[in-house]
Design an enzyme around this catalytic site. Structure first.
Site, mmCIF file in Angstrom:
data_model
loop_
_atom_site.group_PDB
_atom_site.id
_atom_site.type_symbol
_atom_site.label_atom_id
_atom_site.label_comp_id
_atom_site.label_asym_id
_atom_site.label_seq_id
_atom_site.Cartn_x
_atom_site.Cartn_y
_atom_site.Cartn_z
ATOM 1 N N SER B 285 33.357 82.863 86.817
ATOM 2 C CA SER B 285 33.450 84.324 86.922
ATOM 3 C C SER B 285 32.083 84.987 87.013
ATOM 4 O O SER B 285 31.137 84.625 86.320
ATOM 5 C CB SER B 285 34.176 84.886 85.712
ATOM 6 O OG SER B 285 34.044 86.298 85.714
ATOM 7 N N ARG B 338 27.095 90.462 95.077
ATOM 8 C CA ARG B 338 27.272 89.053 95.387
ATOM 9 C C ARG B 338 26.441 88.563 96.558
ATOM 10 O O ARG B 338 25.911 87.462 96.529
ATOM 11 C CB ARG B 338 28.756 88.817 95.692
ATOM 12 C CG ARG B 338 29.584 89.027 94.461
ATOM 13 C CD ARG B 338 31.052 88.936 94.751
ATOM 14 N NE ARG B 338 31.766 88.978 93.486
ATOM 15 C CZ ARG B 338 33.081 88.872 93.359
ATOM 16 N NH1 ARG B 338 33.826 88.729 94.426
ATOM 17 N NH2 ARG B 338 33.635 88.910 92.182
ATOM 18 N N HIS B 409 34.204 82.372 99.572
ATOM 19 C CA HIS B 409 35.133 82.859 98.566
ATOM 20 C C HIS B 409 36.273 83.723 99.102
ATOM 21 O O HIS B 409 37.420 83.520 98.758
ATOM 22 C CB HIS B 409 34.344 83.637 97.514
ATOM 23 C CG HIS B 409 35.166 84.153 96.387
ATOM 24 N ND1 HIS B 409 36.002 83.346 95.665
ATOM 25 C CD2 HIS B 409 35.295 85.398 95.857
ATOM 26 C CE1 HIS B 409 36.605 84.068 94.722
ATOM 27 N NE2 HIS B 409 36.207 85.306 94.833
#
Lengths: 253, 646
Positions: B285, B338, B409
């Site tokens: 996470s 990210r 992802h």
């Protein structure tokens, strides 16, 4: 820490073409498996070798491979999800096995979970139990602001402990009576610990237990095997809570 | 004039959705009973949509390839879901959530869609709480929040490290309630293999019963595709093994445009690849970056020693550690978005500072947080994640830093949809990760769950009425119609063709080959030469695949290899389109570093003058090149600036 190579393993696995045919064990050997590989990665490698040899690959259920979707379901060396605690099969790693070992792989064993093929079983019975009342009856929209329903920290945590159930079926497979009590109690506890679930709590427990019995799951005799094998460590205290909810619901009818 | 009509409502941003809702048509309850809707996929988007549509009174048929809707890959999301509730009084607002999402997406998303997402986000939390989702709580009983990458306020709601699971269970419970009432017919272990069009409109699907192998026809007045992303085109990704792009690809072949296919999200905190036996990557996470510090050695000789296993991370003193995110981005530090974190990790590893045997990992270190807060606090916050890490790697993250590396992802691109979430095929809708609309070139943490549920609970149930209101006179769809027969024949023919190749190589062999090409040439860093090469290489793999793939088992039995073969055949086509799209987009944007488009310091350089558009690809036939249409992105409420997290 560093990965080692297991030079040779024997995989004794249940093969069954479909629900109506008779199954049997077959043994295959596999070489050069990294101890850093997961058990399912080992199965992938074995399957690729079987395909190359013209043998039908072994069918098994799996999906997220992150230990959360609850799809994987193997009985390995006599234990659901294999010889490690608090893991699903996809999170089981080959470092838990020894050089030259014969690993026995079977599907979940329970009358309510009939075999579909090889290691895949039908867990639709779980769906039917949840459809019998495992929800809060609320439509989309028109609900109050979230913070108008306060929940004590401890209650939310306990509810979450129960809600962590991934519905894999290991509890049923581990139980000598194939009881679904841990699964059912997890859902009942998850909702019973929250104010939102109160209104229907009695009806929920009654209906879910009735459905569980109807579908052919056995009774609970408190051996605790379910808790030991549960990959998410769902506690059997939930079963006590379910019994209480159920009793209250019967008495108040 | 473009042939694409995004149907973005006129008027001020904050009023668009309410005005639109006031203007679109509503179907009467008596007529809803006569209408049927198919929902394919039962993750957050699909399950919430199927439940909501059934509650409204439509007849719903829902399909998923898993044995239960509860297993959809939404379940694996760990960190949280955003909502503009401002419960923390830290000056959050709908506009701020909108702004962060647009900026985080590198200005390649639609303003109106993103604003609507932010606007309905508070309703999602209310809805989930009412359903009994056990969100984290403060001691006073109110909801707790945490902060997440790319954001300076605490707006993320969470249920331990299992938020996706709990939200999905909420939607699944709502779905179960409708199944028990008979309003939803649930088809588990079924895979959609084609969409059927009659008179230009979507009127049903062809699906395979994965247990019996039977091919069946299902009719409906509208079809909703909610089948997630195509990240598995890379073979190694954080997606579930069964996640696939096939349903969306069949829509594309039937006339639904594919938008921004080259945009995939790279997630910075995955467990690195080890060896060559790996089947998939596991995500840790992003919430770990709240307390973990990311570093690599300052000295290259230390990195080399780490790679050879001669020293451990704890042998390197603090002054020789390069906390490169804190160094480069002082105001956001380890909490940069990210794409920024991923690119920075790749940059350090490419420069030779990687810390595992392959040189493709960086450290995420909790030593400092444990010193500051104590082990118990860290265990309470991240215990299950630490346990998962240790199970996989056999390393105790309380004593040694975790090793992480970026991985594929989430799909930012997907089926093109208008403001109503309808594709370019009338009656065919696409929601959640399957569509392209809300994330631009990059996604902030905790926004995927938000989009899935926003679409399913609060957008589609309204907008689909606008279309269905004109369909009330259409009787139940006749699946004996020639269009169904033809589609079924096509599907059967394709499966038989695959099955009868009887070549020598397994499906995985081709999938791995494709994945390598995708990562090497269509991954985090791209250039025109590499992309052209990738297109040719994919063509070769495809040719070889259709000549030499070996599909064992039977057609009329449960056959996972046959399922995979069909999906990999589609991935080969999707991969080629991704490379084409990436070739067209000669700018660096989101997680996608185009080597030809860099600043003097080597940072990613966006090109707003040329590329402020959604690329929309139209299928032209099997051996034809697709046509590129452009939907210009108009920004009236935010100023396009270079993103800075310094």
């Amino acid at each position: 820490m560093a990965d080692k190579i297991l030079k040779k393993l024997n995989i004794k696995v249940w093969r069954q073409k479909n629900a109506s045919s008779k199954g049997k064990f077959e043994t295959y050997t596999i070489e050069n498996i990294s101890t850093g590989s997961s058990f399912l990665e080992m199965m992938d490698i074995l399957n690729n070798e079987l395909i190359e040899k013209g043998i039908d690959p072994i069918a098994f259920d799996h999906d997220c491979r992150e230990g959360i979707c609850g799809t994987c379901s193997l009985y390995i060396n006599g234990r659901p999800h294999g010889p490690d605690t608090e893991v699903t099969t996809c999170q089981l790693h080959m470092r838990k096995f020894n050089e030259g070992e014969t690993i026995t792989v079977e599907p979940w064993r329970a009358a309510a979970f009939p075999v579909i093929k090889d290691l895949i079983v039908d867990r639709t019975a779980f769906e039917k139990i949840l459809q019998a009342g495992g929800f809060v009856s609320v439509n989309t929209g028109g609900v109050p602001d979230a913070n108008t329903i306060p929940v004590a920290y401890e209650d939310a945590e306990e509810s979450m402990d129960a809600a962590a159930c991934i519905g894999c079926g290991a509890c049923v497979a581990a139980c000598k009576n194939s009881s679904a009590m841990l699964f059912v109690s997890a859902k009942v506890s998850h909702l019973a610990k929250l104010p939102q679930g109160q209104v229907e709590a009695k009806k929920r427990a009654r209906n879910m237990v009735a459905k569980m019995d109807e579908l052919g799951f056995g009774g609970c005799t408190n051996t605790g095997a379910c808790e030991v094998e549960c990959p998410k460590s769902i506690s059997i205290t939930n079963i006590a809570r379910l019994n209480r909810e159920y009793l209250v619901s019967r008495l108040s009818r | 004039m473009s042939i694409l009509n995004s149907k973005i409502p006129e008027g001020p941003l904050a009023e668009k959705w309410s005005k639109h809702k006031a203007n679109i048509k509503v179907v009467s309850p008596a007529n809803k009973r006569k209408l049927e809707v198919i929902v394919v996929g039962t993750g957050l988007g699909g399950a919430s949509a199927a439940a909501s549509l059934a509650e409204l009174g439509y007849n719903v048929k829902a399909f998923c390839y898993q044995d239960s809707p509860r297993r959809a890959h939404s379940i694996a999301a760990q960190g949280g879901i955003n909502a503009a509730k401002n419960y923390q009084n830290d000056n959050d607002s709908v506009f701020r959530l909108f702004y962060d999402t647009i900026k985080g997406g590198d200005y390649r998303a639609r303003e109106a869609n993103v604003y609507r997402l932010a606007e309905v986000s508070p309703n999602i939390i209310d809805q989930c709480v009412a359903q009994g989702v056990p969100f984290g709580r403060e001691y006073g009983g109110l909801l707790a929040n945490r902060s997440f990458g790319g954001v300076l306020v605490s707006r993320t709601f969470y249920a331990r490290g299992q938020t996706g699971q709990q939200l999905l269970l909420g939607a699944y419970q709502a779905l179960n309630r409708q199944i028990s009432k008979g309003n939803v017919e649930m088809y588990s272990r079924h895979e959609m293999l084609d969409v059927v069009k009659i008179d230009g409109k979507a009127r049903g699907i062809i699906a395979r019963d994965l247990v019996s192998g039977e091919i069946k026809r299902y009719g409906a007045h509208a079809v909703v595709v909610a089948t997630g992303g195509y990240g598995n085109v890379f073979f190694l990704s954080t997606n579930a093994m069964g996640s696939n792009g096939s349903a969306a690809w069949q829509c594309y072949k039937k006339g639904a445009f594919m938008a921004n296919p080259c945009f995939v999200q790279i997630h910075p905190t995955c467990i690195p690849v080890h060896g060559d036996q790996q089947s998939k990557l596991t995500l840790m996470s992003e919430s770990l970056r709240n307390d973990g510090r990311v570093w690599v050695p300052k000295k290259k000789e230390d990195a080399v020693k780490l790679q050879k296993g001669e020293i451990g991370p704890n042998d390197i003193p603090d002054e020789d550690r390069d906390f490169y995110l804190e160094r480069r981005y002082p105001s956001y530090g380890n909490l940069v978005p990210r794409d920024v974190a991923s690119r920075a990790a790749k940059e350090r590893c490419d420069a030779g500072f990687g810390v595992n045997a392959e040189g493709k990992a960086v450290f995420l270190d909790f030593k400092y947080a444990i010193d500051r807060l104590g082990k118990d606090v860290i265990a309470a916050r991240y215990g299950n994640l630490f346990q998962m890490y240790e199970k996989i790697t056999d390393v105790d993250p309380y004593k040694n830093p975790m090793m992480i590396y970026p991985a594929i992802h989430y799909s930012m691109g997907g089926t093109w949809v208008d403001y109503n979430l309808m594709t370019s095929v009338p009656g065919l809708y696409s929601i959640g990760e399957a569509n392209f609309s809300d994330h631009g070139a990059n996604r902030l943490g905790a926004s995927a769950l938000m989009q899935g549920l926003a679409d399913g609970y609060f957008v589609l149930p309204y907008t689909i009425g606008d279309y269905l209101a004109d369909e009330i006179m259409i009787p139940k769809i006749d699946t004996d119609a020639p269009e169904f027969e033809e589609a079924e024949k096509e599907v059967t023919g394709r499966l038989e063709k695959l099955y009868n190749i009887k070549g020598s190589k397994s499906v995985d062999y081709f999938h791995k080959k494709l994945g390598q090409v995708m990562w090497d040439y269509v991954g985090m860093a791209r250039n025109a030469e590499g992309l052209k090469k990738a297109i040719e290489m994919i063509k070769e793999i495809r040719e070889d695949f259709w000549k030499d793939v070996k599909v064992p088992g039977d057609l009329d039995n449960l056959n996972p290899e046959l399922e995979k073969a069909g999906r990999v055949a589609d991935f080969l086509d999707i991969g080629e389109l991704m490379a084409r799209d990436a070739l067209d987009r000669n700018e660096s944007c989101g997680g996608h570093f185009r080597e030809e488009s860099a600043t003097e310091e080597g940072e990613a350089k966006r090109n707003d003058e040329k590329f402020t558009y959604v690329s929309c690809w139209e299928y032209k036939g099997e051996s034809e090149e697709p046509t590129l249409h452009k939907e210009d992105l108009v920004f009236e409420n935010v100023k396009l600036t270079q993103r800075s997290y310094k």
